[in-house]
Scaffold this active site. Sequence first.
Site, PDB file in Angstrom:
ATOM      1  N   ARG A 294       0.817  -1.216   0.000  1.00 22.40           N
ATOM      2  CA  ARG A 294       0.000   0.000   0.000  1.00 22.40           C
ATOM      3  C   ARG A 294       0.852   1.268   0.000  1.00 22.40           C
ATOM      4  NH1 ARG A 294      -4.925  -0.835   4.150  1.00 22.40           N
ATOM      5  NH2 ARG A 294      -3.376  -1.117   5.771  1.00 22.40           N
ATOM      6  N   GLY A 295       2.013   1.178  -0.661  1.00 23.31           N
ATOM      7  CA  GLY A 295       2.841   2.372  -0.823  1.00 23.31           C
ATOM      8  C   GLY A 295       3.202   3.004   0.506  1.00 23.31           C
ATOM      9  N   GLU A 296       2.974   4.307   0.634  1.00 22.21           N
ATOM     10  CA  GLU A 296       3.373   5.010   1.854  1.00 22.21           C
ATOM     11  C   GLU A 296       2.591   4.557   3.089  1.00 22.21           C
ATOM     12  OE1 GLU A 296       2.204   9.094   2.612  1.00 22.21           O
ATOM     13  OE2 GLU A 296       1.008   9.110   0.786  1.00 22.21           O
TER      14      GLU A 296
ATOM     15  N   GLY B  49       2.257   1.326   3.869  1.00 16.12           N
ATOM     16  CA  GLY B  49       2.813   0.085   4.351  1.00 16.12           C
ATOM     17  C   GLY B  49       2.261  -1.145   3.675  1.00 16.12           C
TER      18      GLY B  49
ATOM     19  N   ASP C  40       9.448  -3.919  -5.788  1.00 19.50           N
ATOM     20  CA  ASP C  40      10.389  -5.014  -6.051  1.00 19.50           C
ATOM     21  C   ASP C  40      11.509  -5.041  -5.017  1.00 19.50           C
ATOM     22  OD1 ASP C  40       9.221  -6.094  -8.520  1.00 19.50           O
ATOM     23  OD2 ASP C  40       9.685  -4.114  -9.300  1.00 19.50           O
TER      24      ASP C  40
END
Lengths: 306, 306
Positions: free
Chosen positions: B202-204, B206, B234
Site C-alpha cells: 500500500r505504498g506510503e 505500508g 520489487d
Amino acid sequence: MGIVVVGTVAFDTVETPFGKGENVLGGSATYFATSASFFSDVSLVAVVGEDFPEEHVAFLRSRDINLDGLQRIAGKTFHWTGKYGYDLNEAQTLDTQLNVLLQFNPELPAAYRDTDVLFLANIDPELQLQVLDQVKQPKLTACDSMNFWISSKPEALKEVMKRVDIVVINEGEARMLTGEANLVRAARQIIALGCKRLVVKRGEYGVLMFTADTVFAAPALPLEEVFDPTGAGDTFAGGFMGYLANTGDFSEEGLRQALVFGSVMASFNVEDFSLNRLKRLSYPEIEQRYRSFKSLTTFRDIEPLA
Amino acid sequence: MGIVVVGTVAFDTVETPFGKGENVLGGSATYFATSASFFSDVSLVAVVGEDFPEEHVAFLRSRDINLDGLQRIAGKTFHWTGKYGYDLNEAQTLDTQLNVLLQFNPELPAAYRDTDVLFLANIDPELQLQVLDQVKQPKLTACDSMNFWISSKPEALKEVMKRVDIVVINEGEARMLTGEANLVRAARQIIALGCKRLVVKRGEYGVLMFTADTVFAAPALPLEEVFDPTGAGDTFAGGFMGYLANTGDFSEEGLRQALVFGSVMASFNVEDFSLNRLKRLSYPEIEQRYRSFKSLTTFRDIEPLA
C-alpha cells in the site's frame, strides 16, 4: 480525571453502499463523548434545537455523560447530509443545515472550568479560542478541525493550535494547512505552531502520532464489514482522550497505548450506522480488540543474520 | 538457501517533482535481486539487448548476483518512461518500449532448477507458468503481477496464483483482480485461489499480510525525503524473500520479520533515483532501520483500567 468536550450534537442523514440512515443521531461531541465515556467521566458542551428528541438525551445520560452544558435553544438542530462511495474513505457532503449552530455560544458551566482534560471538536476556531479562555488549568488539551476552517479562518485556527497540547486532524487537512505534500515535513510545521504533538488520522490506513523527535504508527484493523465511517474520527479521539483521562499517563508510552484504544473504538464505530455499534458495546469487547491490534502489529526484535 | 528471480532488467526514464533520471538502470529483477543480495545468494533470469552497458552488469556482479540466466539478444533493452506527481503514490506511464522483452523466453540454466526459493516478478503470467514448470522442488515460491495482466490474461494469472505459496501485489490490483472493494474479502478470495498467503502493498501506508486466519500490518516508515518510488515494490519483495531465504524460517513469526526487512529495504530505495541508494547501502544501516520500524510500531500490552 474528567474530560470536557465542546462540539456538535446533530442529526445525520447518511447513505453508504450498504444502507441509509435518516435523521439519525450524530455530531462530533456525541461520538466523542460516547466513546470517551467507556473510560472516563465526560461533560459535554453543545447546542441543539427544540426538535432534539428526549430519546437521544436519555441515551447520552445512560452513558453517564454530564449534560449541564447541552444548550437547547429555539430553532432546529444542526443537520448534516452526506454520502459515501464504495471506498468509504471520503464523505461527499450533500447538504449542511447549520440551524442553531449559527447561534452557538460555548459557555462552560462553572463546574466544567476546572476540567483536567479538554477536547475541542471541530467547530469555528474562534469559538475554540473562547473555550480555551474559560478553562482554568487543564493538564491536557487537544483540538480537531476541518478543511472549511483551514481555508476560511487559518489565523484563528493556528492560534488554537498554538495553545493546545495535541492537534488531531486528518492527512488531507495536515497537507492543506501547511501546503506541504510530505507528511513528515507537514507535521514538523504544525508542531512548530506551538502544540507539542500531532495526531494524523488516515482512515483505513490508521493513525500517525508525531512529536518533534518521535513518530508512532498504528494501523487500522482490517475489517470485513464496514458500514458507515461517519464519526470514526471523533470516536477515535474519544477513545484516545478518554483513556488518557483515565490513566493520567501522558508519557510517550501512555499516549501510544491511548492511541490504540482510540483506534479500537473507531474500529467498532464503523461496523454499524450512527452510534448503533457503540450502543451495544461492552468493555470486554474493547479489551479483546486491543489484543487484536497487538497481534496485528507484533513482530520479532532483530536477530543476527544466519 | 538461494533465490532465483525471473523478471525484467530495464532502462527507466523517470521524472518526479524532485528531479529526473534518464536511461537509468531499472527493472523488477534488478531491484529485487539487488535488495535480496544483502541477505542471500541470488540468481537472476532476464533479457537485455545489445545496448545494455557493461557498467550495469559489473554492478550486479559486484552484488554477487549470479548472471548465468541473464540473456543478451539482438535488439534494444526494455525501456519504461514514467512520471510521478507530488503525492508519489502512483506512477503515470508515459511510454513503454518492450523491445527485447517481446522475445523473452525464460529458460532457467540447469543449476537454477534446484532453487529453494523462487520469485516471479511482474511478467506475462504465461511465462511465469513456464518458469514454475522448470523448477524442481522449491520450498517457497511467490509472484507479483500488474493491472495489465489482470485485465488481459486473468486465467493464466489465477493459475499462477494457484501454484505459488505467496502472492505479492498492490492494493488496487487486489481489488481489481477480485472486483471486491473490501480488502479483507478480496484477500480471502485470492487466498482461495490456492496460494497460502497474500501480501498487499500500500505504498506510503505500508503492507498487509493475510493468511486464511491471520493478518499482519507493517506501516511504512514516514520519511522526510522521498525522491523516487520506482522499484519500491520489487525492492520490498527482494528484502522480504531474501531474508526468508537466509533464515529458512517460514513460520508466521519468521514471515513477519521478513516483511519488516522488506519494508526497510523499500524505505531506503525511495531515498534516491534508480538503485543509487541501494548502491551505497550497508548492512548496519539496515539493522538500524529495522530498529526504527520497531520503535515506530511498539506499544504496551493491555493493562486493567484505573
